[in-house]
Scaffold this active site. Structure first.
Site, PDB file in Angstrom:
ATOM      1  N   ASP A 229       0.805  -1.220   0.000  1.00 28.34           N
ATOM      2  CA  ASP A 229       0.000   0.000   0.000  1.00 28.34           C
ATOM      3  C   ASP A 229       0.839   1.271   0.000  1.00 28.34           C
ATOM      4  OD1 ASP A 229      -1.057  -0.382   3.486  1.00 28.34           O
ATOM      5  OD2 ASP A 229       0.792  -0.921   2.478  1.00 28.34           O
ATOM      6  N   THR A 230       1.630   1.438  -1.038  1.00 29.37           N
ATOM      7  CA  THR A 230       2.287   2.711  -1.340  1.00 29.37           C
ATOM      8  C   THR A 230       1.219   3.792  -1.480  1.00 29.37           C
ATOM      9  OG1 THR A 230       4.059   1.593  -2.520  1.00 29.37           O
ATOM     10  CG2 THR A 230       3.686   3.891  -3.084  1.00 29.37           C
TER      11      THR A 230
END
Length: 413
Positions: A229-230
């Protein structure tokens, strides 16, 4: 703002916006109208977002949108606004960026971030940086310093710094350090301990008939919940300039010194004003960094958005340049996601007058189980958020989801 358009991989792309809006060529060349505020689209990552934490993910996206819009309303350009959105996303303990980032094999936090300004085409990035609470601020400072021109003795200013050198440069330019232990959260520490146990178990397994089980376990460790989850954002400002940014703590249990797509040019983000093209474009990516680096997905998406139908162009790019890319031929699952926007100046004819403005088309697409996004224009009272999920029964990494919408920004009198 118009309603969303939704599509899975096999569905037909939607039609382009109505023909009543013409492009920039139909505006008087001597005029430089300004839209009211601008528009921002953010993402809290492509990966897996549990229903139990859905409220938190949506809330941080709303805050990031509001932060960017506040800056736009104050007259900030796109690059400043997109950096403000990223700071909000990095400060959340629920995202894998800045505070609460994944820990590497050594139990340390090393972050990547980059930002690109579509007006100047300058770019700034940091990789594997430790001890800095908001890596995007370092990337943005690198960008702004580069815009000042050459250093003493004609030296070219850096645009991409890594490791200790990046940390020291940041502190030397007034960005305060933050001990890495203060950046770890209960969630990131518990995930690290859990992954350490999984790795220890996997290393005890024999080869042969246990090989497949070992491979599955390794895959779960690398690509499990919270690992991909950049965060990122794309913005268009009141002058029609675009900017994009991305920030990441990287894969869980990564090797120390590993640098993911969030710092790589053309891979983590891309922004480019129209210049001689029909549209200005901005892109921010998320997912498995190695997959995104080998396909240079951000730049590929930006180039594709010059096509007439943005929805169809993104769909084909995700399928042909990512999932089915020859550069990823040996991968079982190709994991990633993007948010994109494109915009052009336009005029809508009516019986009494011509109303000028900026037409913004925005989309997101992902091959991961889910992707959390938020968006807002300066004309909206509050941001809208959405957790996009793959259709039931589909396999992550082998199919995709794509959604989006259209926003028309009016011009100040």
């Amino acid at each position: 703002m118009e309603s969303l358009m939704n599509s899975a991989e096999e569905q037909q792309p939607s039609s382009p916006p109505g023909n009543s809006w013409s492009k920039q060529e139909e505006i008087n060349k001597n005029e430089t109208p300004k839209c009211v505020g601008g528009f921002v689209l953010v993402h809290a990552g492509a990966g897996y977002h549990s229903e139990s934490k859905a409220k938190e993910y949506k809330h941080v996206c709303k805050r990031a949108c509001q932060r960017a819009v506040d800056r736009l309303k104050a007259g900030a350009l796109a690059a400043e606004a997109v950096a403000a959105a990223l700071v909000e996303l990095e400060d959340s303990p629920f995202t894998n960026a800045g505070m609460g980032s994944n820990l590497n094999l050594s139990g340390e936090i090393e972050c990547d971030a980059s930002i690109m300004d579509g007006k100047s085409l300058h770019y700034g990035a940091v990789g594997a940086i430790s001890g800095i609470k908001n890596p995007v601020l370092v990337a943005n400072r690198l960008l702004s310093e580069a815009q000042k021109g050459k250093l003493s003795a004609g030296r070219i200013p850096p645009c991409f710094l890594v490791g200790r050198g990046a940390h020291d440069w940041a502190v030397g330019h007034g960005i305060p350090p933050c001990p890495s232990e203060k950046m770890a959260t209960k969630f990131s520490l518990s995930a690290y301990k859990r992954n350490k146990r999984k790795m220890a178990l996997a290393e005890k397994m024999d080869t042969g008939h246990n090989h497949a089980k070992k491979r599955r376990q390794s895959s779960e460790t690398e690509n499990g919940s919270g690992c991909l989850d950049t965060v990122g954002a794309v913005v268009v400002d009141s002058e029609g300039n675009v900017a994009a940014a991305v920030s990441s703590g990287g894969l869980a249990m990564k090797h120390p010194g590993r640098v993911g797509q969030a710092a790589h040019y053309g891979c983590g983000c891309w922004a480019e004003n129209a210049f001689n093209n029909p549209y200005s474009t901005a892109v921010s990516t998320s997912g498995c960094g190695e997959h995104l680096i080998r396909t240079m997905l951000a730049r590929e998406c930006s180039a594709a958005l010059q096509s007439e139908d943005a929805h169809k162009a993104l769909l084909e790019t995700m399928q042909n340049k990512f999932i089915s890319s020859p550069f990823l031929a040996g991968e079982d699952r190709v994991l990633g996601g993007v948010i994109v926007l494109r915009c052009c100046r336009c005029v809508e004819s009516s019986p009494s007058q011509n109303i000028q403005g900026i037409l913004v088309e925005f989309l997101w697409s992902h091959t991961t189980e889910s992707m959390c996004v938020g968006y807002m224009s300066a004309q909206d009272s509050k941001a809208k958020t959405h957790i996009s999920r793959l259709p039931p029964g589909t396999v992550p990494g082998q199919c995709l989801a794509i959604e989006g919408g259209v926003c028309r920004l009016s011009v100040a009198e």
